[in-house]
Write a protein that holds these residues in place. Sequence first.
Motif, mmCIF file in Angstrom:
data_model
loop_
_atom_site.group_PDB
_atom_site.id
_atom_site.type_symbol
_atom_site.label_atom_id
_atom_site.label_comp_id
_atom_site.label_asym_id
_atom_site.label_seq_id
_atom_site.Cartn_x
_atom_site.Cartn_y
_atom_site.Cartn_z
ATOM 1 N N PHE A 189 -15.072 -8.019 -7.278
ATOM 2 C CA PHE A 189 -14.551 -8.041 -5.911
ATOM 3 C C PHE A 189 -13.046 -8.307 -5.957
ATOM 4 N N LEU A 190 -12.326 -7.541 -5.136
ATOM 5 C CA LEU A 190 -10.873 -7.584 -5.125
ATOM 6 C C LEU A 190 -10.360 -8.181 -3.826
ATOM 7 N N LYS A 191 -9.317 -8.967 -3.927
ATOM 8 C CA LYS A 191 -8.647 -9.506 -2.741
ATOM 9 C C LYS A 191 -7.775 -8.412 -2.154
ATOM 10 N N TRP A 192 -8.046 -8.065 -0.870
ATOM 11 C CA TRP A 192 -7.283 -6.967 -0.280
ATOM 12 C C TRP A 192 -6.777 -7.272 1.129
ATOM 13 N N GLY A 193 -6.728 -8.566 1.472
ATOM 14 C CA GLY A 193 -6.090 -8.961 2.713
ATOM 15 C C GLY A 193 -7.017 -9.164 3.891
ATOM 16 N N LEU A 194 -8.323 -8.927 3.706
ATOM 17 C CA LEU A 194 -9.297 -9.135 4.771
ATOM 18 C C LEU A 194 -10.254 -10.249 4.391
ATOM 19 N N LEU A 195 -10.991 -10.758 5.393
ATOM 20 C CA LEU A 195 -11.942 -11.845 5.158
ATOM 21 C C LEU A 195 -12.982 -11.443 4.125
ATOM 22 N N LYS A 196 -13.418 -10.197 4.187
ATOM 23 C CA LYS A 196 -14.405 -9.686 3.230
ATOM 24 C C LYS A 196 -13.682 -9.014 2.073
ATOM 25 N N ASP A 197 -13.986 -9.459 0.837
ATOM 26 C CA ASP A 197 -13.350 -8.868 -0.335
ATOM 27 C C ASP A 197 -13.863 -7.448 -0.578
ATOM 28 N N LEU A 198 -13.101 -6.674 -1.338
ATOM 29 C CA LEU A 198 -13.386 -5.263 -1.574
ATOM 30 C C LEU A 198 -14.136 -5.076 -2.891
ATOM 31 N N LEU A 199 -15.243 -4.341 -2.851
ATOM 32 C CA LEU A 199 -16.067 -4.122 -4.038
ATOM 33 C C LEU A 199 -15.465 -3.056 -4.950
ATOM 34 N N LEU A 200 -15.393 -3.390 -6.239
ATOM 35 C CA LEU A 200 -15.061 -2.444 -7.301
ATOM 36 C C LEU A 200 -16.317 -2.310 -8.163
ATOM 37 N N PRO A 201 -17.180 -1.323 -7.884
ATOM 38 C CA PRO A 201 -18.443 -1.203 -8.621
ATOM 39 C C PRO A 201 -18.222 -0.992 -10.112
ATOM 40 N N PHE A 202 -19.206 -1.399 -10.914
ATOM 41 C CA PHE A 202 -19.098 -1.195 -12.355
ATOM 42 C C PHE A 202 -18.874 0.279 -12.688
ATOM 43 N N ARG A 203 -19.566 1.178 -11.970
ATOM 44 C CA ARG A 203 -19.465 2.608 -12.270
ATOM 45 C C ARG A 203 -18.073 3.168 -11.994
ATOM 46 N N GLU A 204 -17.262 2.435 -11.205
ATOM 47 C CA GLU A 204 -15.934 2.901 -10.848
ATOM 48 C C GLU A 204 -14.841 2.184 -11.640
ATOM 49 N N GLN A 205 -15.223 1.443 -12.679
ATOM 50 C CA GLN A 205 -14.253 0.721 -13.489
ATOM 51 C C GLN A 205 -13.902 1.529 -14.738
ATOM 52 N N ALA A 206 -12.630 1.920 -14.844
ATOM 53 C CA ALA A 206 -12.187 2.637 -16.039
ATOM 54 C C ALA A 206 -12.283 1.729 -17.258
ATOM 55 N N GLU A 207 -12.001 0.441 -17.070
ATOM 56 C CA GLU A 207 -12.167 -0.583 -18.095
ATOM 57 C C GLU A 207 -12.740 -1.820 -17.435
ATOM 58 N N ILE A 224 -14.916 1.204 -0.841
ATOM 59 C CA ILE A 224 -14.942 0.614 -2.177
ATOM 60 C C ILE A 224 -13.632 0.945 -2.887
ATOM 61 N N ALA A 225 -13.450 0.341 -4.053
ATOM 62 C CA ALA A 225 -12.284 0.618 -4.888
ATOM 63 C C ALA A 225 -12.725 1.304 -6.170
ATOM 64 N N THR A 226 -11.818 2.029 -6.779
ATOM 65 C CA THR A 226 -12.056 2.622 -8.090
ATOM 66 C C THR A 226 -10.787 2.510 -8.921
ATOM 67 N N THR A 227 -10.950 2.272 -10.211
ATOM 68 C CA THR A 227 -9.801 2.292 -11.118
ATOM 69 C C THR A 227 -9.792 3.572 -11.948
ATOM 70 N N ARG A 228 -10.686 4.485 -11.627
ATOM 71 C CA ARG A 228 -10.667 5.817 -12.233
ATOM 72 C C ARG A 228 -9.711 6.669 -11.394
ATOM 73 N N LEU A 229 -8.436 6.567 -11.715
ATOM 74 C CA LEU A 229 -7.395 7.057 -10.825
ATOM 75 C C LEU A 229 -7.182 8.562 -10.882
ATOM 76 N N ASN A 230 -7.336 9.168 -12.051
ATOM 77 C CA ASN A 230 -6.945 10.570 -12.226
ATOM 78 C C ASN A 230 -7.646 11.509 -11.260
ATOM 79 N N ARG A 231 -8.907 11.236 -10.953
ATOM 80 C CA ARG A 231 -9.652 12.140 -10.076
ATOM 81 C C ARG A 231 -9.129 12.134 -8.640
#
Length: 293
Positions: free
Chosen positions: A88-106, A128-135
């Motif tokens: 979960f990522l801090k993104w400025g709202l009361l509810k944190d933002l999910l970065l699912p395992f499947r969307e983690q480049a590392e 949601i968030a993703t660190t798989r940026l190229n796509r």
Amino acid sequence: MAQIGRRNSLIVLHSTPHGVYLDGGEHGEILLPNRYIPKGTSLGDSLDVFIYRDSEDRLVATTEQPFAMVGEFATLEVVSVNRNIGAFLKWGLLKDLLLPFREQAEQVYVGDKVVAYIMLDEKTDRIIATTRLNRHLSRERPPFKPAQPVPLLITARTPLGYNAIVAGTHLGLLYHTNIGAPLQVGQKINGFVSAVHPGGKIDLSLDASGYQRVASLTDRILEALKNNGGKLPYDDDSPPEVIRSHFEASKKAFKQALGALYKQRRIRFTNPGIETLDVREAKEGDWKPSGKP
């Protein structure tokens, strides 16, 4: 229709003990909780709100501003990890933002700062968030021109230099030879397009080229002198990272600009530092620029 993950201007329909309901178009009525209602709000008012889903999958509105919205890249901090679903990522709202395992480049850990793209999950319609940026980078021909100033977001260090997202759309490369001091992944910085190759690859620089670079920087130095009583503690012996921090320029460009101002009799060197020269004639014994690189 209200856009999930974006800011919207929505009309207040009616009030309840829990807040006011806004017209979400095809999404129906959307609750804006009491704690977010601006003072003096009346029925029929148009409010600027951000739309997302709460923990019970209901659409809700907030007047708070997240660090990034759907379709944008941002550097966000990992605040917790759930071994079943992801981080979960801090993104400025009361509810944190999910970065699912499947969307983690590392794999990420609590305290990490990651460059992420904000998106709507096609399966759940949740943000949601993703660190798989190229796509999520543009495959279109870059619209940039050489020497064009652009905002950069550093995404990775490579053997050649640093990859950076250019103006939130394309990937470019900052070569080590064009950088005066180390950069950090996730750092936002202003830069320039050096070249756009036929295949679409973008070369970047942290300085404009030639006379344009020097002329622009001399103006910034003179403005800084004016705002600081005619004196500055920086000169051509200052560390590259200090120059970059205060003037967004390389040490080479800074030295060129100081040299130009010195030749114009606009400054004198005080060893250390510089000051405005009020007379056009240099005084005997004035400090001169060093010959160090």
